[in-house]
Design a protein around this motif. Structure first.
Motif, PDB file in Angstrom:
ATOM      1  N   LEU A  42       0.853  -1.198   0.000  1.00 22.86           N
ATOM      2  CA  LEU A  42       0.000   0.000   0.000  1.00 22.86           C
ATOM      3  C   LEU A  42       0.883   1.241   0.000  1.00 22.86           C
ATOM      4  CD1 LEU A  42      -2.858   1.301   0.258  1.00 22.86           C
ATOM      5  CD2 LEU A  42      -2.539   1.220   2.745  1.00 22.86           C
ATOM      6  N   GLU A  43       0.589   2.136  -0.905  1.00 24.43           N
ATOM      7  CA  GLU A  43       1.299   3.422  -0.964  1.00 24.43           C
ATOM      8  C   GLU A  43       0.309   4.538  -1.296  1.00 24.43           C
ATOM      9  OE1 GLU A  43       3.623   5.353  -0.441  1.00 24.43           O
ATOM     10  OE2 GLU A  43       5.318   4.132   0.132  1.00 24.43           O
ATOM     11  N   ILE A  44       0.770   5.759  -1.087  1.00 25.31           N
ATOM     12  CA  ILE A  44      -0.011   6.895  -1.560  1.00 25.31           C
ATOM     13  C   ILE A  44       0.163   6.959  -3.086  1.00 25.31           C
ATOM     14  CG2 ILE A  44       0.073   8.169   0.612  1.00 25.31           C
ATOM     15  CD1 ILE A  44       2.441   9.771  -0.503  1.00 25.31           C
ATOM     16  N   PRO A  45      -0.798   7.566  -3.811  1.00 25.21           N
ATOM     17  CA  PRO A  45      -0.728   7.513  -5.275  1.00 25.21           C
ATOM     18  C   PRO A  45       0.606   7.983  -5.844  1.00 25.21           C
ATOM     19  CG  PRO A  45      -2.854   8.387  -4.564  1.00 25.21           C
ATOM     20  CD  PRO A  45      -2.037   8.205  -3.315  1.00 25.21           C
ATOM     21  N   GLN A  46       1.186   9.050  -5.265  1.00 23.58           N
ATOM     22  CA  GLN A  46       2.445   9.595  -5.807  1.00 23.58           C
ATOM     23  C   GLN A  46       3.606   8.607  -5.695  1.00 23.58           C
ATOM     24  OE1 GLN A  46       0.118  10.921  -3.664  1.00 23.58           O
ATOM     25  NE2 GLN A  46       1.178  12.627  -2.684  1.00 23.58           N
ATOM     26  N   ALA A  47       3.489   7.621  -4.802  1.00 21.15           N
ATOM     27  CA  ALA A  47       4.617   6.705  -4.577  1.00 21.15           C
ATOM     28  C   ALA A  47       4.363   5.318  -5.167  1.00 21.15           C
ATOM     29  CB  ALA A  47       4.913   6.603  -3.085  1.00 21.15           C
ATOM     30  N   VAL A  48       3.244   5.164  -5.869  1.00 20.67           N
ATOM     31  CA  VAL A  48       2.925   3.842  -6.432  1.00 20.67           C
ATOM     32  C   VAL A  48       3.976   3.424  -7.461  1.00 20.67           C
ATOM     33  CG1 VAL A  48       1.306   2.696  -8.004  1.00 20.67           C
ATOM     34  CG2 VAL A  48       0.465   3.766  -5.906  1.00 20.67           C
ATOM     35  N   LYS A  49       4.442   4.401  -8.245  1.00 19.91           N
ATOM     36  CA  LYS A  49       5.431   4.056  -9.284  1.00 19.91           C
ATOM     37  C   LYS A  49       6.719   3.519  -8.642  1.00 19.91           C
ATOM     38  CE  LYS A  49       6.828   5.562 -13.797  1.00 19.91           C
ATOM     39  NZ  LYS A  49       8.261   5.729 -13.885  1.00 19.91           N
ATOM     40  N   ALA A  50       7.127   4.168  -7.565  1.00 21.80           N
ATOM     41  CA  ALA A  50       8.343   3.701  -6.873  1.00 21.80           C
ATOM     42  C   ALA A  50       8.109   2.297  -6.305  1.00 21.80           C
ATOM     43  CB  ALA A  50       8.711   4.672  -5.756  1.00 21.80           C
ATOM     44  N   ALA A  51       6.897   2.055  -5.801  1.00 20.75           N
ATOM     45  CA  ALA A  51       6.588   0.708  -5.276  1.00 20.75           C
ATOM     46  C   ALA A  51       6.631  -0.313  -6.414  1.00 20.75           C
ATOM     47  CB  ALA A  51       5.216   0.705  -4.596  1.00 20.75           C
ATOM     48  N   GLU A  52       6.197   0.123  -7.610  1.00 18.26           N
ATOM     49  CA  GLU A  52       6.260  -0.789  -8.775  1.00 18.26           C
ATOM     50  C   GLU A  52       7.708  -1.151  -9.096  1.00 18.26           C
ATOM     51  OE1 GLU A  52       2.107   0.715 -10.896  1.00 18.26           O
ATOM     52  OE2 GLU A  52       4.032   1.374 -11.734  1.00 18.26           O
ATOM     53  N   GLY A  53       8.591  -0.174  -8.926  1.00 15.95           N
ATOM     54  CA  GLY A  53      10.014  -0.428  -9.163  1.00 15.95           C
ATOM     55  C   GLY A  53      10.550  -1.461  -8.177  1.00 15.95           C
ATOM     56  N   THR A  54      10.155  -1.318  -6.917  1.00 19.52           N
ATOM     57  CA  THR A  54      10.599  -2.296  -5.905  1.00 19.52           C
ATOM     58  C   THR A  54      10.042  -3.680  -6.243  1.00 19.52           C
ATOM     59  OG1 THR A  54      10.641  -0.527  -4.276  1.00 19.52           O
ATOM     60  CG2 THR A  54      10.663  -2.774  -3.422  1.00 19.52           C
ATOM     61  N   ALA A  55       8.788  -3.698  -6.708  1.00 18.84           N
ATOM     62  CA  ALA A  55       8.180  -4.993  -7.077  1.00 18.84           C
ATOM     63  C   ALA A  55       8.956  -5.635  -8.230  1.00 18.84           C
ATOM     64  CB  ALA A  55       6.714  -4.793  -7.453  1.00 18.84           C
ATOM     65  N   MET A  56       9.430  -4.812  -9.174  1.00 20.80           N
ATOM     66  CA  MET A  56      10.239  -5.364 -10.280  1.00 20.80           C
ATOM     67  C   MET A  56      11.503  -6.019  -9.726  1.00 20.80           C
ATOM     68  SD  MET A  56       9.753  -2.124 -12.837  1.00 20.80           S
ATOM     69  CE  MET A  56      11.015  -2.513 -14.031  1.00 20.80           C
TER      70      MET A  56
END
Ligand code: NAD
Ligand code: LMR
Length: 330
Positions: A42-56
């Protein structure tokens, strides 16, 4: 037969602690080497992209126990079916912010997250709050989850516990595994009280082994209690890998049990033990048996400890009263 995956929700997944934590969860260190996990970030919308990077990056580790990763900016979805909830994301204190502002801002996060846990979590959900002010954030979340047993909401003082072990080991020139029965009482703040009067060093009472009240009062207690601030001063950012490590320790012990002959420190809703008002989420000595925390009972509290426990509990009461005044809890 292979075990079913456990749903682990991590909030603040794109933050510093998240980055230190997720890889260890996915490698099996949170729950054990035979338990697959599904990560729900779970992240705030502005940090979702960074979370996607971690998921990669998590994908790129090809962890055999990682059964899936989903990313959300909606708490209801993130906590749907959750078994283990690690509430790391919080609003940090910024310049000009008063304590009341901080509590209010965090109430806006932990109230709705408590509601989402109440609405969708699995029956066995266990919650660990890491985001500060951790004890009171846990109290707010718990107050918004009336259908979840209160004792499933905990806050993290394991980092303080581990810090206390290291400081004492250095003083006595022993290893941390020589020390048992350390206790952190109260709030995860500078008022916390690391107590060595019941601790044992190779079977000997630790306070007797130290035999130096001035060191205890003027060095050990303030060093442990202010270690978070010292790390921020040195690193320019708050502790991350050590905080993630403590979260792993906390949940692993909760699920798998604490070793016989030892205990750990956990902030959990008081049942009135040791004069801590019922319901306050305060740190106690605790063991885990059959998947539940139990407060260690029957310890004698001397005057030196009593006044320090009371001071930290008073601070927790003030925080509780402040969030009550703000309408964040009843
Ligand atoms: P960070 O700022 O690097 O990361 C926090 C993340 O939380 C950010 O990515 C942010 O986008 C996210 N976030 C903010 N609001 C959110 C929300 N409503 N839902 C989901 N995500 C949200 O901070 P960090 O270094 O990872 O630390 C996180 C928290 O842990 C801080 O409050 C810190 O003070 C606390 N902390 C506690 C302990 C402890 O022992 N209890 C130790 C260290 C740090
Ligand atoms: C810590 O104990 O390291 C943190 O809680 C410090 C902080 O304020 O983030």
């Amino acid at each position: 037969m292979a075990k079913a995956p456990v749903n682990v929700t991590v909030t603040g997944a794109a933050g510093q602690i998240g980055y230190a934590l997720l890889f260890r969860i996915a490698s099996g260190q949170l729950l054990g080497a035979d338990t697959p996990v599904k990560l729900r970030l779970l992240e705030i919308p502005q940090a979702v992209k960074a979370a996607e990077g971690t998921a990669m990056e998590l994908d790129d580790c090809a962890f055999p126990l990682l059964a899936g990763i989903d990313i959300f900016d909606d708490a209801r979805k993130a906590f749907d079916g959750v078994n283990v909830a690690l509430l790391v994301g919080a609003r940090p204190r910024t310049k000009g912010m008063e304590r009341g502002d901080l509590l209010e801002a965090n109430g806006g996060i932990f109230g709705p997250q408590g509601e989402a846990i109440n609405a969708g979590a699995a029956d066995d959900v266990r919650v660990l709050v890491v985001g500060n002010p951790a004890n009171t954030n846990a109290l707010i979340a718990q107050a918004h989850a009336p259908d979840v047993p209160a004792e499933r909401f905990t806050a993290m003082t394991r980092l303080d516990h581990n810090r206390a072990l290291s400081q004492l080991a250095a003083k006595l020139n022993v290893t941390v595994s020589d020390i048992k029965k350390m206790t952190i009482w109260g709030n995860h703040s500078a008022t916390q009280y690391p107590d060595i009067f019941h601790a044992e060093v190779n079977g000997r009472n630790a306070a007797e082994a130290v035999n130096d009240e001035a060191w205890l009062r003027d060095t050990f207690i303030p060093t442990v209690a202010k270690r978070g601030a010292a790390i921020i001063e040195a690193r320019g950012a708050s502790s991350a890998a050590s905080a993630a490590n403590a979260a792993i320790d906390h949940v692993y012990d909760w699920v798998n049990g604490t070793p016989e002959g030892d205990w750990t420190s956990v902030a959990l809703p008081s049942d009135g033990s040791y004069g801590v008002p019922e319901g306050l989420i305060s740190s106690f000595p605790a063991v885990s048996r059959n998947g539940s925390w139990q407060i260690v009972q029957g310890l004698e509290i001397n005057e030196f400890s009593r006044e320090r426990i009371d001071a930290s509990v008073r601070e927790l009461e003030e925080e509780r009263d402040a969030v009550r005044k703000l309408g964040l809890i009843k």
